[in-house]
Design a protein around this motif. Structure first.
Motif, PDB file in Angstrom:
ATOM      1  N   TYR A 126      41.824  33.541  28.455  1.00  0.00           N
ATOM      2  CA  TYR A 126      42.458  33.813  29.740  1.00  0.00           C
ATOM      3  C   TYR A 126      41.803  34.961  30.489  1.00  0.00           C
ATOM      4  CZ  TYR A 126      46.305  30.904  28.041  1.00  0.00           C
ATOM      5  OH  TYR A 126      47.053  29.869  27.575  1.00  0.00           O
ATOM      6  N   LYS A 127      42.002  34.952  31.787  1.00  0.00           N
ATOM      7  CA  LYS A 127      41.565  36.043  32.659  1.00  0.00           C
ATOM      8  C   LYS A 127      42.801  36.636  33.334  1.00  0.00           C
ATOM      9  CE  LYS A 127      38.860  38.361  35.665  1.00  0.00           C
ATOM     10  NZ  LYS A 127      38.196  37.689  36.796  1.00  0.00           N
ATOM     11  N   VAL A 128      42.801  37.962  33.474  1.00  0.00           N
ATOM     12  CA  VAL A 128      43.816  38.646  34.271  1.00  0.00           C
ATOM     13  C   VAL A 128      43.117  39.168  35.522  1.00  0.00           C
ATOM     14  CG1 VAL A 128      45.429  40.577  34.403  1.00  0.00           C
ATOM     15  CG2 VAL A 128      45.196  39.286  32.257  1.00  0.00           C
ATOM     16  N   ALA A 129      43.614  38.779  36.696  1.00  0.00           N
ATOM     17  CA  ALA A 129      42.992  39.189  37.953  1.00  0.00           C
ATOM     18  C   ALA A 129      43.280  40.658  38.244  1.00  0.00           C
ATOM     19  CB  ALA A 129      43.516  38.320  39.094  1.00  0.00           C
ATOM     20  N   SER A 130      42.412  41.266  39.033  1.00  0.00           N
ATOM     21  CA  SER A 130      42.574  42.686  39.374  1.00  0.00           C
ATOM     22  C   SER A 130      43.941  42.981  39.969  1.00  0.00           C
ATOM     23  CB  SER A 130      41.492  43.113  40.371  1.00  0.00           C
ATOM     24  OG  SER A 130      40.227  43.111  39.777  1.00  0.00           O
ATOM     25  N   PHE A 131      44.408  42.104  40.839  1.00  0.00           N
ATOM     26  CA  PHE A 131      45.676  42.351  41.531  1.00  0.00           C
ATOM     27  C   PHE A 131      46.861  42.273  40.577  1.00  0.00           C
ATOM     28  CE2 PHE A 131      42.681  41.158  44.743  1.00  0.00           C
ATOM     29  CZ  PHE A 131      43.012  41.902  45.861  1.00  0.00           C
ATOM     30  N   GLU A 132      46.666  41.589  39.439  1.00  0.00           N
ATOM     31  CA  GLU A 132      47.738  41.453  38.448  1.00  0.00           C
ATOM     32  C   GLU A 132      47.626  42.468  37.322  1.00  0.00           C
ATOM     33  OE1 GLU A 132      48.803  38.908  41.067  1.00  0.00           O
ATOM     34  OE2 GLU A 132      46.759  38.728  40.316  1.00  0.00           O
ATOM     35  N   LEU A 133      46.662  43.366  37.365  1.00  0.00           N
ATOM     36  CA  LEU A 133      46.499  44.313  36.265  1.00  0.00           C
ATOM     37  C   LEU A 133      47.716  45.225  36.122  1.00  0.00           C
ATOM     38  CD1 LEU A 133      44.073  44.843  34.236  1.00  0.00           C
ATOM     39  CD2 LEU A 133      43.832  47.011  35.448  1.00  0.00           C
ATOM     40  N   SER A 152      40.184  42.062  34.773  1.00  0.00           N
ATOM     41  CA  SER A 152      39.488  42.713  35.884  1.00  0.00           C
ATOM     42  C   SER A 152      40.247  43.964  36.291  1.00  0.00           C
ATOM     43  CB  SER A 152      39.375  41.764  37.078  1.00  0.00           C
ATOM     44  OG  SER A 152      38.222  40.969  36.981  1.00  0.00           O
ATOM     45  N   THR A 153      39.496  44.988  36.671  1.00  0.00           N
ATOM     46  CA  THR A 153      40.118  46.296  36.896  1.00  0.00           C
ATOM     47  C   THR A 153      39.979  46.803  38.323  1.00  0.00           C
ATOM     48  OG1 THR A 153      38.098  47.473  36.246  1.00  0.00           O
ATOM     49  CG2 THR A 153      39.683  46.926  34.488  1.00  0.00           C
ATOM     50  N   GLY A 154      39.647  45.930  39.262  1.00  0.00           N
ATOM     51  CA  GLY A 154      39.489  46.363  40.641  1.00  0.00           C
ATOM     52  C   GLY A 154      40.727  47.080  41.161  1.00  0.00           C
ATOM     53  N   MET A 155      40.517  48.168  41.895  1.00  0.00           N
ATOM     54  CA  MET A 155      41.568  48.988  42.529  1.00  0.00           C
ATOM     55  C   MET A 155      42.298  49.889  41.545  1.00  0.00           C
ATOM     56  SD  MET A 155      43.289  46.086  45.001  1.00  0.00           S
ATOM     57  CE  MET A 155      43.613  45.025  43.592  1.00  0.00           C
ATOM     58  N   SER A 156      42.082  49.708  40.254  1.00  0.00           N
ATOM     59  CA  SER A 156      42.927  50.375  39.258  1.00  0.00           C
ATOM     60  C   SER A 156      42.421  51.776  38.920  1.00  0.00           C
ATOM     61  CB  SER A 156      42.991  49.549  37.977  1.00  0.00           C
ATOM     62  OG  SER A 156      43.630  48.315  38.215  1.00  0.00           O
ATOM     63  N   ARG A 180      34.541  45.651  35.434  1.00  0.00           N
ATOM     64  CA  ARG A 180      34.515  46.426  36.664  1.00  0.00           C
ATOM     65  C   ARG A 180      34.564  45.430  37.811  1.00  0.00           C
ATOM     66  NH1 ARG A 180      35.962  51.001  39.105  1.00  0.00           N
ATOM     67  NH2 ARG A 180      34.551  51.559  40.815  1.00  0.00           N
ATOM     68  N   CYS A 181      35.267  45.785  38.875  1.00  0.00           N
ATOM     69  CA  CYS A 181      35.420  44.855  39.991  1.00  0.00           C
ATOM     70  C   CYS A 181      35.706  45.640  41.264  1.00  0.00           C
ATOM     71  CB  CYS A 181      36.559  43.883  39.705  1.00  0.00           C
ATOM     72  SG  CYS A 181      36.934  42.773  41.069  1.00  0.00           S
ATOM     73  N   PRO A 207      34.034  45.366  24.929  1.00  0.00           N
ATOM     74  CA  PRO A 207      32.955  44.900  25.799  1.00  0.00           C
ATOM     75  C   PRO A 207      33.347  45.049  27.267  1.00  0.00           C
ATOM     76  CG  PRO A 207      33.392  43.302  24.066  1.00  0.00           C
ATOM     77  CD  PRO A 207      34.509  44.297  24.023  1.00  0.00           C
ATOM     78  N   VAL A 208      32.364  45.303  28.107  1.00  0.00           N
ATOM     79  CA  VAL A 208      32.619  45.450  29.547  1.00  0.00           C
ATOM     80  C   VAL A 208      31.671  44.552  30.327  1.00  0.00           C
ATOM     81  CG1 VAL A 208      33.528  47.799  29.413  1.00  0.00           C
ATOM     82  CG2 VAL A 208      31.058  47.445  29.660  1.00  0.00           C
ATOM     83  N   GLY A 209      32.009  44.367  31.595  1.00  0.00           N
ATOM     84  CA  GLY A 209      31.183  43.537  32.458  1.00  0.00           C
ATOM     85  C   GLY A 209      31.535  43.760  33.902  1.00  0.00           C
ATOM     86  N   LEU A 210      31.112  42.814  34.747  1.00  0.00           N
ATOM     87  CA  LEU A 210      31.306  42.937  36.187  1.00  0.00           C
ATOM     88  C   LEU A 210      31.822  41.631  36.765  1.00  0.00           C
ATOM     89  CD1 LEU A 210      30.863  44.536  38.887  1.00  0.00           C
ATOM     90  CD2 LEU A 210      28.573  43.494  38.952  1.00  0.00           C
ATOM     91  N   SER A 211      32.929  41.724  37.487  1.00  0.00           N
ATOM     92  CA  SER A 211      33.382  40.633  38.341  1.00  0.00           C
ATOM     93  C   SER A 211      32.872  40.972  39.735  1.00  0.00           C
ATOM     94  CB  SER A 211      34.913  40.534  38.319  1.00  0.00           C
ATOM     95  OG  SER A 211      35.351  39.520  39.198  1.00  0.00           O
TER      96      SER A 211
END
Length: 349
Positions: A126-133, A152-156, A180-181, A207-211
Motif C-alpha cells: 500500500y501507499k499512503v498519500a502525503s495529504f493523508e499522512l 509520502s511525506t509532502g508538507m509534513s 520525500r515529496c 529506505p527512502v525515496g522520492l515521489s
C-alpha cells in the motif's frame, strides 16, 4: 523492506513506480494501455488510487471546498474527485492485467473501505498519500494488514512524520519506506530539498525515496545519487490527452529515458573501490616515471640534468627519483631510455 519478495534498500536496484492516477481519463482500455506502456518504459510497478468523491469529501459548494490556485484552480473538490477517480469495478481487472504482463500493481487507499476492497482483490502492498499522512487512524488500519507500505511525506513536519511512523510501528509493522515529496502540481526542483530525504533515512532507519511531481528527471536522478531506493512519477500516454494529472505527468518516452538515466546513475554510484579499473589498465603507461634526458656514459653520475620525471610510465616510479640522484650508471644510457633500478648503483667514495 521487501515488495513482492524484492528487496528495497542497501545495494538493491531502485524501485521505479509509474503512477497512473487520473490519466486513464475515464477509459478502462486506456488504463490498460497505460499499464502496458509503463511496463515497456521500464517501470517496476504501476500504481493507482482507490477512492470515490464521497470517501474523500462531501458534495458541498461553499468556499471551503473550492481550490483557489494551482493546477486545479477554481475546481470544486467533489467535482474534481468525481472526474479523477479510478472506478472500483475496474481495479481487479487492472490488477489481473498487470499480473499477466509481469508488472507489480498496488494502490493508495484513502479510507478504510478502500483498504478492505483492496484486501479483497489481493493487493500486496500500500501507499499512503502525503495529504493523508496526518490521518493516523487510517495509517494504523492500513498497517494492521501487515503488508509493506510506502508513505509520502509532502508538507509534513518532522513531528508529523514521527507520528505517522509511530502509528505504523504501533501495529508491529516494520516493513515500510518514506518518500520525500513536494506536494505541488507540478513541483519545482528548487524546493525539493532532497537532503531531507537522506536525513529521514538516518532518523527513522528505513529506505527512502522520492515521489516526484516535477517536470523532467533531474530530481529523480539526483535523488538516486543521494540514496533514494524508490522513485515514483506520474505517467500518462500523452499530455495532449487532458486529464486532472496529465499536465505534470511523464510520457512513455520521457519515463523510459528517466529509467535509463537512473540505471546509469546506479552504475556510476557503484561501490567503494580504490585502484585502477579495467578501463584504466591501458592508460597506466601514461603515468610519469624516470627517464634519461641526456646521454649518460657508464660510470657517470645521475643528476637533475640527465634524468627527469616525465611521461610516459615505462621507467622506475617517481618515488625513487631522489634516491637515484648521485648514483652511477652501470651501463651507457641513451636519451629517451627509461631508467630502471638495475641500470644504476651506489657509489662508495
Amino acid at each position: 523492506m521487501k515488495i513482492q519478495g524484492r528487496e528495497i534498500g542497501n545495494n538493491a536496484p531502485v524501485y521505479i513506480i509509474a503512477e497512473m492516477s487520473a490519466n486513464h481519463g475515464g477509459s478502462l482500455e486506456r488504463a490498460k494501455e497505460i499499464i502496458h506502456a509503463a511496463k515497456e518504459a521500464g517501470a517496476d510497478c504501476i500504481k493507482i488510487q482507490t477512492y470515490t468523491a464521497d470517501t474523500l469529501t462531501i458534495d458541498c459548494d461553499n468556499a471551503y471546498f473550492h481550490i483557489s490556485d494551482g493546477t486545479w484552480e477554481g475546481e470544486n473538490l467533489y467535482q474534481l474527485y468525481s472526474r479523477a477517480y479510478t472506478p472500483w469495478e475496474w481495479q481487479a481487472e487492472l490488477k489481473e492485467e498487470a499480473d499477466r504482463i509481469g508488472i507489480d500493481f498496488f494502490s493508495t487507499p484513502f479510507d478504510n473501505t478502500a483498504v478492505d476492497f483492496l484486501e479483497e482483490i489481493g493487493v500486496g502492498f500500500y501507499k499512503v498519500a502525503s495529504f493523508e499522512l496526518v490521518d493516523l487512524p487510517l495509517i494504523r488500519y492500513i498497517a494492521s494488514k501487515g503488508k509493506p507500505m510506502i508513505l509520502s511525506t509532502g508538507m509534513s513536519s518532522l513531528a508529523e512524520i514521527d507520528e505517522a511512523v509511530a502509528a505504523v510501528r504501533s501495529t508491529g509493522n516494520q516493513d515500510f519506506a518514506l518518500l520525500r515529496c513536494a506536494s505541488a502540481y507540478p513541483a519545482i526542483t528548487d524546493e525539493m530539498n532532497l537532503m531531507t530525504m537522506r536525513n529521514m533515512g538516518e532518523i527513522f532507519g528505513v529506505p527512502v525515496g522520492l515521489s516526484d511531481h516535477s517536470m523532467g528527471s533531474v530530481g529523480a536522478v539526483t535523488a538516486v545519487a543521494l540514496g533514494a531506493k524508490i522513485i515514483e512519477k506520474h505517467f500518462c500516454l500523452d499530455r495532449a490527452i487532458e486529464t486532472a494529472d496529465s499536465s505534470f505527468s511523464m510520457t512513455p518516452a520521457e519515463f523510459k529515458q528517466m529509467v535509463q538515466d537512473i540505471r546509469q546513475a546506479e552504475k556510476a554510484i557503484g561501490v567503494v573501490r580504490y585502484g585502477r579499473t579495467k578501463q584504466e589498465e591501458s592508460n597506466l603507461i601514461f603515468r610519469r616515471s624516470v627517464f634519461c634526458v641526456r646521454n649518460i656514459r657508464k660510470g657517470e653520475r645521475l643528476t637533475p640534468d640527465n634524468i627527469r620525471i616525465i611521461r610516459p610510465g615505462y621507467g622506475m616510479a617517481p618515488k625513487y627519483y631522489e634516491d637515484a640522484l648521485g648514483q652511477i650508471a652501470l651501463k651507457d644510457i641513451k636519451v629517451g631510455e627509461p631508467i630502471q633500478l638495475e641500470m644504476i648503483g651506489a657509489t662508495y667514495e
